[in-house]
Design an enzyme around this catalytic site. Structure first.
Site, short mmCIF file in Angstrom:
data_model
loop_
_atom_site.label_atom_id
_atom_site.label_comp_id
_atom_site.label_asym_id
_atom_site.label_seq_id
_atom_site.Cartn_x
_atom_site.Cartn_y
_atom_site.Cartn_z
N LYS A 1 73.09 -33.58 -2.96
CA LYS A 1 72.95 -32.33 -2.22
C LYS A 1 74.31 -32.03 -1.60
O LYS A 1 74.70 -32.69 -0.62
CB LYS A 1 71.91 -32.48 -1.11
CG LYS A 1 70.46 -32.59 -1.62
CD LYS A 1 69.54 -32.93 -0.46
CE LYS A 1 68.08 -32.71 -0.81
NZ LYS A 1 67.18 -33.27 0.22
N LYS B 1 66.95 -30.75 -9.52
CA LYS B 1 65.70 -30.58 -8.78
C LYS B 1 65.79 -29.25 -8.04
O LYS B 1 66.63 -29.09 -7.15
CB LYS B 1 65.57 -31.76 -7.82
CG LYS B 1 64.54 -31.58 -6.72
CD LYS B 1 64.39 -32.84 -5.91
CE LYS B 1 63.92 -32.53 -4.51
NZ LYS B 1 63.53 -33.69 -3.73
N ASP C 1 58.27 -37.15 -4.35
CA ASP C 1 59.14 -37.36 -3.20
C ASP C 1 58.25 -37.35 -1.96
O ASP C 1 57.89 -36.30 -1.45
CB ASP C 1 60.19 -36.24 -3.09
CG ASP C 1 61.07 -36.44 -1.85
OD1 ASP C 1 60.97 -37.50 -1.19
OD2 ASP C 1 61.86 -35.52 -1.53
N GLU D 1 59.35 -24.62 -1.16
CA GLU D 1 60.12 -24.67 -2.41
C GLU D 1 59.37 -23.98 -3.54
O GLU D 1 59.61 -24.25 -4.72
CB GLU D 1 60.46 -26.13 -2.75
CG GLU D 1 61.35 -26.73 -1.68
CD GLU D 1 61.81 -28.15 -1.97
OE1 GLU D 1 61.35 -28.74 -2.96
OE2 GLU D 1 62.63 -28.66 -1.18
#
Ligand code: PGA
Ligand code: ZN
Length: 441
Positions: free
Chosen positions: A354, A405, A252, A214
């Site tokens: 999501k 996010k 997370d 990411e």
């Protein structure tokens, strides 16, 4: 203003995502306009997410199954009722977890259809959602959750071991609090990203650093979660900010992926922790800097493995006592039945949204409505394997989500080519919408 779906063309193809894996892109043409959408892919997925099929199979399904249904229904996309009728029919045929189509076939079509409906109205996607979904519409400011420091399976390289080569927790994100605009919030995140890169290079050597899935930083040899957190707090200070005031932190751990069902233990370094010990471990991490920075944390995602509902309830109450939001990702998988279970248990008070865990934009918005009705904070999220599609930015702004996010800021000097801006496109879309709204345009 009639645009019937029978005259619509859909062209689907495979493209490469940020990991170089095949995924699906669609182009939908209606009344001379072409709208596109593409779908991301998770790696550390929730077990109960909508089904994903091989990309080539999804392309086939779009052409052979979905397009004929769309044409046959022949709804009027100039009315929201027409779009919803079409979406409902597709969702019904797909099945609750999209078993018949695959979420990677349905979702890109679904998003492109919403884009078509918006275009027919002369609106951008976020404007259309705001106008047509009043229950969700809000102009609240969205916090940027920037994943700048990475461990877990998003960071791990072949032949390496978690807790030895990379720290176990998957994501350490920064959440700028004090910025008056998205442009300035992104600039704050970039300053921390730069300070952290310099700090890690000095401590470990630049040759041991890389960007993980990411785009956050990862260092071979930084294997202790506590040390990783300390370095992030230091980087925030070095960038000129006060941790917990100007910038908060979110973690997370992706707990499901640290959990071994056979032994019922969580793997942290060389330790094998019981669920109770693992919860204590996370709480100690939250308290680690409490003396200096009492409000350091914004939220924690999935603090336990995704099926430990009773454990989640107990641990959440401890986390919430600290003023920290508990966000359900693998727990809720953007699915109504799982969110209902969490609501009944009074557990996580944040929902990670999501769209590809759900399968359609319609279904995703319905789950978001349920969350809102119960005061659950919405954090709209990318996946670890991303495309250049920036739909999540429109979605976050349309509903005034608590947060978005979307990985590390991908500063231009580190990621020069636009084609590498898988995360940055979302930030830039947030800024573009923000600035056009300020100009009243
Ligand atoms: P995934 O990870 O996209 O690989 O599922 C993201 C997350 O866990 O939040
Ligand atoms: Zn997660």
């Amino acid at each position: 203003m009639t645009s019937r779906s029978a005259s619509l063309e859909i062209e689907a193809r495979t493209i490469k995502d940020s990991r170089g894996d095949a995924t699906v892109e669609v182009e939908v043409e209606i009344a001379g306009r072409t709208l596109s959408a593409s779908v991301p892919a998770g790696k550390t997925k929730g077990g109960d997410e909508a089904v994903t099929v091989p990309a080539a199979k999804a392309v086939e399904t779009i052409h052979d199954v979905i397009l004929p249904i769309v044409r046959q229904l022949d709804v009027d996309l100039a009315t929201h009722a027409g779009l919803i009728e079409l979406e409902r029919t597709l969702v019904e045929r797909a099945g609750v977890r999209c078993e018949s189509f695959g979420a990677n076939a349905l979702l890109p079509v679904s998003i492109a259809l919403w884009r078509c409906a918006a275009a027919v109205h002369g609106l951008q996607l976020y404007e259309y959602i705001r106008a047509q979904e009043p229950e969700l519409a809000s102009t609240g400011r969205v916090r940027l959750f920037s994943n700048v420091l990475n461990g877990g399976y998003h960071a791990l390289q072949t032949g390496e071991q978690l807790g030895v080569d990379r720290f176990d927790l998957q994501e350490m994100q920064i959440v700028p609090q004090s910025a008056p605009s998205y442009r300035e919030a992104l600039a704050m995140a970039e300053r921390v990203d730069t300070a952290l890169a310099e700090l890690l290079a000095t401590r470990f050597g630049a040759d041991r650093m890389r960007r993980a899935d990411e785009a956050g930083l990862s260092v071979k040899g930084l294997a202790d979660n506590g040390e990783a957190l300390d370095l992030l707090v230091e980087a925030i200070s070095l960038a000129g900010f006060t941790p917990g005031v100007d910038i908060k932190i979110t973690i997370d751990p992706a707990s499901s992926h640290l959990y071994d069902a056979a032994t019922e233990r969580y793997r942290i370094g060389a330790q094998r922790l019981s669920p109770g010990q693992y919860g204590e471990y996370l709480l100690a991490l939250l308290d680690r800097h409490a003396a200096r920075f009492p409000n350091l944390f914004e939220s924690v995602e999935d603090p336990l493995q995704e099926n430990d509902w009773s454990g989640l309830e107990a641990l959440s109450s401890e986390i919430k006592k600290r003023g920290v939001i508990v966000v359900g990702d693998d727990f809720y998988v953007t699915q109504r039945d799982r969110l209902e279970k969490g609501i009944a248990a009074g557990s996580a008070n944040g929902l990670l949204v999501k769209p590809n865990q759900n399968g359609s934009l319609y279904g995703t918005l319905e789950v978001m409505k349920l969350a809102r009705r119960h005061g659950i904070a919405l954090v709209i999220s990318h996946r670890s394997g991303e495309t250049l599609d920036s739909t999540i930015a429109d979605l976050a702004i349309a509903v005034g989500a608590h947060g978005i996010k979307t990985g590390a800021p991908q500063p231009e000097r580190v990621f020069p080519g636009r084609h590498t801006w898988f995360r940055r496109t979302k930030y830039l879309r947030m800024i573009a919408i923000d600035e056009s709204e300020r100009e009243g345009g």
